[in-house]
Design a protein around this motif. Sequence first.
Motif, mmCIF file in Angstrom:
data_model
loop_
_atom_site.group_PDB
_atom_site.id
_atom_site.type_symbol
_atom_site.label_atom_id
_atom_site.label_comp_id
_atom_site.label_asym_id
_atom_site.label_seq_id
_atom_site.Cartn_x
_atom_site.Cartn_y
_atom_site.Cartn_z
ATOM 1 N N GLN A 186 0.899 -1.177 -0.039
ATOM 2 C CA GLN A 186 -0.044 -0.130 0.052
ATOM 3 C C GLN A 186 0.954 1.268 0.060
ATOM 4 N N ARG A 187 2.090 1.373 0.873
ATOM 5 C CA ARG A 187 2.977 2.356 1.000
ATOM 6 C C ARG A 187 3.410 2.680 -0.313
ATOM 7 N N LEU A 188 4.022 1.446 -1.107
ATOM 8 C CA LEU A 188 4.591 1.790 -2.270
ATOM 9 C C LEU A 188 3.816 2.243 -3.427
ATOM 10 N N ALA A 189 2.412 1.762 -3.475
ATOM 11 C CA ALA A 189 1.444 2.206 -4.294
ATOM 12 C C ALA A 189 1.159 3.659 -4.153
ATOM 13 N N ASP A 190 1.045 4.166 -2.945
ATOM 14 C CA ASP A 190 1.070 5.533 -2.582
ATOM 15 C C ASP A 190 2.070 6.301 -3.180
ATOM 16 N N LEU A 191 3.512 5.864 -3.085
ATOM 17 C CA LEU A 191 4.603 6.506 -3.329
ATOM 18 C C LEU A 191 4.630 6.659 -4.954
ATOM 19 N N THR A 192 4.199 5.742 -5.622
ATOM 20 C CA THR A 192 4.265 5.584 -7.134
ATOM 21 C C THR A 192 3.034 6.134 -7.774
ATOM 22 N N ARG A 193 2.051 6.499 -6.920
ATOM 23 C CA ARG A 193 0.626 6.879 -7.809
ATOM 24 C C ARG A 193 1.022 7.986 -8.664
ATOM 25 N N ASP A 194 0.190 7.911 -9.906
ATOM 26 C CA ASP A 194 0.112 8.902 -10.733
ATOM 27 C C ASP A 194 -1.227 9.391 -10.842
ATOM 28 N N ARG A 195 -1.397 10.843 -10.345
ATOM 29 C CA ARG A 195 -2.737 11.519 -10.178
ATOM 30 C C ARG A 195 -3.274 11.455 -11.329
ATOM 31 N N ASP A 196 -2.829 11.892 -12.400
ATOM 32 C CA ASP A 196 -3.388 12.031 -13.680
ATOM 33 C C ASP A 196 -3.920 10.935 -14.299
ATOM 34 N N ALA A 197 -3.421 9.687 -14.012
ATOM 35 C CA ALA A 197 -3.865 8.553 -14.532
ATOM 36 C C ALA A 197 -4.929 7.670 -13.474
ATOM 37 N N SER A 198 -4.854 8.220 -12.231
ATOM 38 C CA SER A 198 -5.887 7.501 -11.205
ATOM 39 C C SER A 198 -7.281 7.983 -10.963
ATOM 40 N N VAL A 199 -7.977 7.322 -10.334
ATOM 41 C CA VAL A 199 -9.275 7.711 -10.090
ATOM 42 C C VAL A 199 -9.018 8.380 -8.499
ATOM 43 N N ALA A 218 -14.225 1.082 3.784
ATOM 44 C CA ALA A 218 -15.084 -0.169 3.174
ATOM 45 C C ALA A 218 -16.294 0.196 2.481
ATOM 46 N N LEU A 219 -17.047 1.161 2.875
ATOM 47 C CA LEU A 219 -18.243 1.837 2.296
ATOM 48 C C LEU A 219 -17.831 2.513 1.022
ATOM 49 N N VAL A 220 -16.816 3.285 1.069
ATOM 50 C CA VAL A 220 -16.647 4.232 -0.264
ATOM 51 C C VAL A 220 -16.041 3.027 -1.458
ATOM 52 N N ASN A 221 -15.323 2.202 -0.863
ATOM 53 C CA ASN A 221 -14.941 1.224 -2.044
ATOM 54 C C ASN A 221 -16.024 0.191 -2.572
ATOM 55 N N GLN A 222 -17.233 0.120 -1.553
ATOM 56 C CA GLN A 222 -18.345 -0.533 -2.133
ATOM 57 C C GLN A 222 -19.296 0.458 -2.895
ATOM 58 N N VAL A 223 -19.275 1.546 -2.295
ATOM 59 C CA VAL A 223 -20.390 2.381 -3.136
ATOM 60 C C VAL A 223 -19.914 2.782 -4.498
ATOM 61 N N SER A 224 -18.682 2.999 -4.412
ATOM 62 C CA SER A 224 -18.080 3.757 -5.703
ATOM 63 C C SER A 224 -17.818 2.902 -6.793
ATOM 64 N N GLY A 225 -17.813 1.564 -6.560
ATOM 65 C CA GLY A 225 -17.814 0.773 -7.760
ATOM 66 C C GLY A 225 -16.422 0.825 -8.311
ATOM 67 N N GLY A 226 -15.334 1.301 -7.699
ATOM 68 C CA GLY A 226 -14.077 1.468 -8.279
ATOM 69 C C GLY A 226 -13.683 2.994 -8.908
ATOM 70 N N LYS A 227 -14.861 3.762 -8.822
ATOM 71 C CA LYS A 227 -14.617 5.206 -9.222
ATOM 72 C C LYS A 227 -14.018 6.180 -8.183
ATOM 73 N N VAL A 228 -14.010 5.453 -7.079
ATOM 74 C CA VAL A 228 -12.994 6.289 -5.996
ATOM 75 C C VAL A 228 -12.342 4.991 -5.305
ATOM 76 N N VAL A 229 -11.110 5.502 -4.854
ATOM 77 C CA VAL A 229 -10.274 4.347 -4.196
ATOM 78 C C VAL A 229 -10.169 5.056 -2.614
ATOM 79 N N ALA A 230 -10.437 4.100 -1.371
ATOM 80 C CA ALA A 230 -10.336 4.576 -0.192
ATOM 81 C C ALA A 230 -9.310 3.710 0.576
#
Length: 329
Positions: A186-199, A218-230
């Motif tokens: 998770q930390r590595l994903a945060d470090l390498t996140r590309d804001r322009d190409a990410s939800v 958990a509720l964000v990940n359920q409700v958003s259907g992948g449109k938002v990551v929490a």
Amino acid sequence: MNLTLTDAGENCSPVATHAIGQEAASNVAATLKALSDPLRLRMLSAIASDPRGESCVCDLAELADVSQPTVSHHLKVLKDVDVLTSERRGTWVWYRITPRRRSAVTALLDSFAPATMTASDVDVAPAERPDFDIRVTHLADELAAEVPELAPSTVLSIVRESYTALARTAKVTGALVPLTERFARQRLADLTRDRDASVPQVLFVCVANAGRSQLAAALVNQVSGGKVVARSAGSSPAEVIHPHVRSLLTEIEGDLAAEQFPKPLTDDAVRAADVVITMGCGDVCPIIPGIRYDDWAVGDPALASREGVEAIRDDIAARVRALVDELSR
């Protein structure tokens, strides 16, 4: 014939230095001298991580087998260098970190201390110590291959820091390496996140990361259907997720709920977020330009009945739906 540096063609730069000034150096040295005691550092850590934002002398006396006057002496030393402030209420004196020193204390405790820890510093069962470094290094090698944009030494440092951070509160040490892998990923994903190409990414922060923040993510990940990551984190993570919340997470996430665990707050997670939402954790998140900060005043599941926890879930769910609608536009 003796040659000077100038004679040898190796001209020194002018004495235009960026070194710390004499007065500032003296002040810093005095502070570091005051901190150069293991018990004082433990007291400072206890106060900084106390969910109440302060600690009483009676709490701190339990850290070591010393008398209360000895505890008071050490606290006075920290007060004299302006690291702590105090307030007498009734018969007890309460201590908290001096507000303008909080960022420095956080940097010391959350960055410097974990970096100096080695495998032998971590409370690992004797049978596990011989292969600790091998397992961690192997994990770091695997993760480094997945993120070639980061130096292997950086990945190894993150894996080690993740392990030591989780080891402070882990209840079952046998699961530390698998938990370290999830946390480090998770930390590595945060470090390498590309804001322009990410939800859009949301970070929920509470004190223990054992209730409110876990439910919200958990509720964000359920409700958003992948449109938002929490994601979620805690300023002072608990050992385990609250039992009532665990059952609700199972209803929301199914088998994935078993993989959730309290995680410490990191600067990486804050920097990677588009929105940071605090939930009763106080002023603990670093303020980084360009990131939106909100605070949700919701109840604490740890203090509620089963019915109360469900009401808290419903409150969070309503807020989550509004947030997801906003971020998905």
